[in-house]
Structure formats: structure tokens, C-alpha cells
Design a protein around this motif. Structure first.
Motif, PDB file in Angstrom:
ATOM      1  N   ARG A 340       0.830  -1.202   0.000  1.00 34.77           N
ATOM      2  CA  ARG A 340       0.000   0.000   0.000  1.00 34.77           C
ATOM      3  C   ARG A 340       0.870   1.259   0.000  1.00 34.77           C
ATOM      4  N   HIS A 344       0.999   4.146  -2.972  1.00 32.95           N
ATOM      5  CA  HIS A 344       0.785   5.562  -2.672  1.00 32.95           C
ATOM      6  C   HIS A 344       1.989   6.391  -3.096  1.00 32.95           C
ATOM      7  N   GLU A 348       1.887   9.522  -5.518  1.00 33.80           N
ATOM      8  CA  GLU A 348       2.252  10.810  -4.902  1.00 33.80           C
ATOM      9  C   GLU A 348       3.396  11.473  -5.657  1.00 33.80           C
ATOM     10  N   ALA A 386      -4.757  10.057  -9.715  1.00 34.39           N
ATOM     11  CA  ALA A 386      -4.694  10.527  -8.327  1.00 34.39           C
ATOM     12  C   ALA A 386      -5.598  11.732  -8.133  1.00 34.39           C
TER      13      ALA A 386
END
Length: 447
Positions: A340, A344, A348, A386
Motif C-alpha cells: 500500500r 501511494h 504521490e 490521483a
């Protein structure tokens, strides 16, 4: 501003020499450093759609002098405390400040007068403060803090590196390494996320304590930098981390809000906007910004921010700005190595690249690549995905905000998300160790 008010301000600026002689005893505060751009034709940070404001700015010589004075202003109480480093050691100063925040300065054994003055200055309640508004502003800002900030903090942090005059202190403190850059990004995220938690900015709240630690860190940097004359040329860089350089981080959100209002023809904040403005102003007050730099009207906020940008000379030095930028882009902000966290991290980073290219390179990917930020088609796609995810969450919580029976439940969920983020950032020390400082990139190049 009247001549009398300006004279009073200059007296306050020059009083730093007597108040903290260990740092400023030999400083000529009237010397105009290269970084200050107050003449027509000077290239400054005020560019793009804001550039036209500079002519109006230069037409007001009192405002120019006002900004020049604050460009030479530090943090009186925190600087005086940081100047005790050689006597107490920086770790002991941190420990005493921590106890003063947690238990009250009156409960710190043998607290030096400088620590008492520091805490009392933070405890002072400004006349304009309404903590109910501050708490409401924090509640409103929790949505963005929980759902948007984790994706933009890296890109926003880079904004502080795009000017060599403002960025040099960060380079000297060795933020040129990705490890240290990652630590600074997390500390910045920690402070702003902590500040929107319920009761965080109350006297014994975690936001109050974080603000005190940030102030001490900035003052420690000033103290350490000024003791390295080979790395810091006053005639070029002026005052290290002056008060005006702290305005963008603390006030950028309400500046953009105020500018948008002007474009819409609005002159008054809505109740919700007023609450967000008061949160930003009090947070900056705790960080040590003088109240004269904390305007409370849309026009006042825009004027002050443009005055800062319009008097800071443009200058990009790859050895300073570029290395800081690349170190920050390379920094690993993951809490762990879980799947996870890795997913991310990929989204990001892509979002941060797109944010940087759009906001600081005017969308020019080729220009961004020349300084080490490569935005690929794959990055753009990930950033778009995102963005959809972020916007959906912001909207979802925005809708919940307007439904009475869902409002408190949604807020509790946001608080839980922010606390989880803070845990993932790890413990923020908000300290700086002179033993790890390096020579300025300019000094290295000369050598």
C-alpha cells in the motif's frame, strides 16, 4: 504607513543588535543586500499573472521601505534563546523548551530569562484572536489536510527552493541529501497537519508546541549560519530566514483565496472563509510572524504577499536550488515497505511532478527536465488518476459537511485519518545540528 511608524519599525529592526549581540552585534541593518529588489526593471519572483502588480507596488515607497525593514527582521525572542546554544548546548535548549510547552515555563528548573520571554510571547493573546473562529477554520481545513495534503506536500515544499537567496539556509543545513530533505518534508507536513487537529493551537495543544519547536529550529539555523561567515555573505543574501520568507508557507492558501475573490469581484470573506483566514493568521502568529504581516482583508493579504514576491530578486542557482529540488523529489516519504505504501508513493511522486511543472514551470516539461524533474506520459496518467481520487474524496466529505447527521461522523473520520498520517511521518524533532552542516554551494564552487 506613516513616517513615524516606519521610524519605529526601523528602531525595532536595529534593536536586534543590542537584544541579541551574540548574533547581530556587528550587523549593519541599513545595508541593502543584493536579494532586495526595489527598483523598476528588477527581475523578481512576482511573475505571470501577478507581474502587473509590481508597478502599483513601486508607486508606494512607504510599502517598499516597510518590506525592506522586515527583510532584515528575525525572531527576537526565539533568536535570543537560540543564542544560548554555546552555553547550554542545543539538546538542552530543546529539552527545556519541550518541558515549557508541556508543563509551563514556570515548571522548568532554572529556566533562563530568554526561555521565559519566548514562551510568554507565544502565550500572549492578540486583540483580534477569536479561538472559536480558529477552531472552525481548523475543522474546515481538515478535509484538505487529510485528503489533499499527502499528495501535494512534496511539490509545495519545492516552492521554497526556487530562489537562491531564500533557499541558501536549507542548502547549508545539508538538506541537499535526500535523507535530510525527506525529514524536512515530513516535519513540515507534521506541523501543518497537527495544527488542524481539535484544540491543537490551544496553550497546551500539540500545535502550540510544534510552532515553538519550528521557531527554535529556524533560530538555530540563523545562529549557526551567522557563525559561518565564509558561507554567508550579508551583502548578497541579507538576513538568514527573515520574517518575510516565512509568509508563503503560512499564508499561501489565504493568498490564493483572496486573489480568487478579487477576480470574482468579492470584497468580503464568507463566514467559512473568515474562519480559515483566522486559522492561518493565528498559526503564523504562533510561528513568530509580526502582526503587521498578518493582514485580515483580501486586498491587504494580496498586497503583502505581492510586496514580498515583488521585492525578492529572482535568482536560480542549480548548485543550490537544483540540488535541493532533486533531493526533495528523490526523498523516500514512505512509512514502511508495504504494498500500500509503495502504491501511494508512486501516485504521490507523479502528482508532485505534475504539480511542480504546472505551478513553477508554466507547464513546460522540457524546461523542468533541464533541472532534473522528468514528467513522463506515465506520470501524467498516474497524476490524473490521483487527481480524480483526491477530488472525489474532497467532494464526498464536502457533501457530508452539509448533512447535519453526517457532519460529526465525517469530522471524526478526518481526525482519525490525520492522526494516522502523523504516525506514518514518525516523530518530528524540529531540530538542526550544526555538526552536519556543509559549506554553501557557492563556497564549494569558489573553492
Amino acid at each position: 504607513m506613516t513616517r513615524e511608524a516606519l521610524d519605529t519599525l526601523w528602531a525595532k529592526v536595529e534593536s536586534q543588535r543590542a537584544h541579541v549581540p551574540a548574533l547581530y552585534g556587528r550587523v549593519d541593518f541599513r545595508t541593502l543586500p543584493e536579494r532586495f529588489a526595489g527598483s523598476p526593471g528588477d527581475a523578481t519572483l512576482l511573475t505571470g499573472k501577478y507581474a502587473a502588480e509590481r508597478d502599483r507596488l513601486l508607486a508606494d515607497p512607504d510599502r517598499i521601505e516597510f518590506m525592506r525593514a522586515y527583510t532584515m527582521m528575525g525572531d527576537g525572542v526565539a533568536d535570543a534563546y537560540a543564542a544560548l546554544m554555546r552555553e547550554y548546548g542545543f539538546r538542552h535548549l530543546v529539552d527545556m523548551l519541550t518541558r515549557a510547552c508541556d508543563d509551563g515555563v514556570e515548571n522548568v528548573p532554572d529556566a533562563p530569562p530568554e526561555l521565559v520571554d519566548f514562551i510568554r510571547a507565544m502565550e500572549r493573546i492578540p486583540d483580534w484572536l477569536d479561538m472559536r473562529l480558529v477552531e472552525e477554520g481548523a475543522r474546515i481545513d481538515r478535509n484538505a489536510a487529510a485528503n489533499l495534503s499527502p499528495f501535494v506536500i512534496r511539490g509545495a515544499f519545492i516552492a521554497t527552493f526556487m530562489n537562491k537567496y531564500a533557499a541558501l539556509p536549507m542548502a547549508i543545513t545539508n538538506t541537499l541529501s535526500s535523507e535530510t530533505a525527506g525529514k524536512r518534508v515530513k516535519e513540515t507536513a507534521t506541523f501543518f497537519s497537527t495544527s488542524v487537529l481539535p484544540g491543537a493551537l490551544e496553550r497546551f495543544g500539540p500545535g502550540f508546541k510544534s510552532a515553538a519547536m519550528v521557531r527554535l529550529m529556524h533560530s538555530m539555523v540563523r545562529a549557526n549560519v551567522l557563525r559561518r561567515p565564509a558561507d554567508w555573505d550579508w551583502s548578497i543574501y541579507g538576513f538568514p530566514i527573515p520574517q518575510v520568507d516565512q509568509m508563503p508557507a503560512g499564508l499561501i492558501s489565504i493568498f490564493l483565496l483572496s486573489y480568487k475573490m478579487q477576480e470574482e469581484g468579492r470584497e468580503q470573506f464568507t463566514p467559512a472563509e473568515r474562519a480559515q483566514v483566522e486559522l492561518a493568521r493565528y498559526r503564523c502568529f504562533l510561528l513568530g510572524l509580526p502582526e503587521e504581516l498578518l493582514a485580515d482583508t483580501p486586498q491587504g493579504i494580496v498586497d503583502l504577499m505581492n510586496a514580498r514576491s515583488g521585492t525578492l530578486r529572482a535568482g536560480y542557482d542549480d548548485a543550490t536550488c537544483g540540488e535541493l529540488l532533486r533531493a526533495t523529489m528523490a526523498a523516500d516519504l514512505r512509512a514502511d515497505g508495504s504494498r500500500r505504501a509503495r502504491i501511494h508513493d508512486r501516485f504521490e511522486r507523479a502528482f508532485a511532478k505534475l504539480f511542480f511543472v504546472k505551478n513553477f514551470m508554466a507547464g513546460d516539461k522540457a524546461k523542468a527536465a533541464t533541472i532534473g524533474v522528468y514528467l513522463t506520459a506515465w506520470d501524467t496518467m498516474l497524476a490524473a488518476l490521483a487527481g480524480i481520487f483526491i477530488y472525489a474524496r474532497l467532494r464526498l466529505y464536502g457533501v457530508a459537511e452539509r448533512i447535519p447527521w453526517l457532519r460529526d461522523l465525517a469530522d471524526r473520520r478526518l481526525v482519525a485519518k490525520i492522526k494516522a498520517q502523523l504516525a506514518s511521518y514518525g516523530h518530528a524533532e524540529f531540530t538542526t545540528d550544526a555538526a552536519r552542516y556543509r559549506s554553501s554551494p557557492t563556497s564549494l564552487a569558489a573553492a
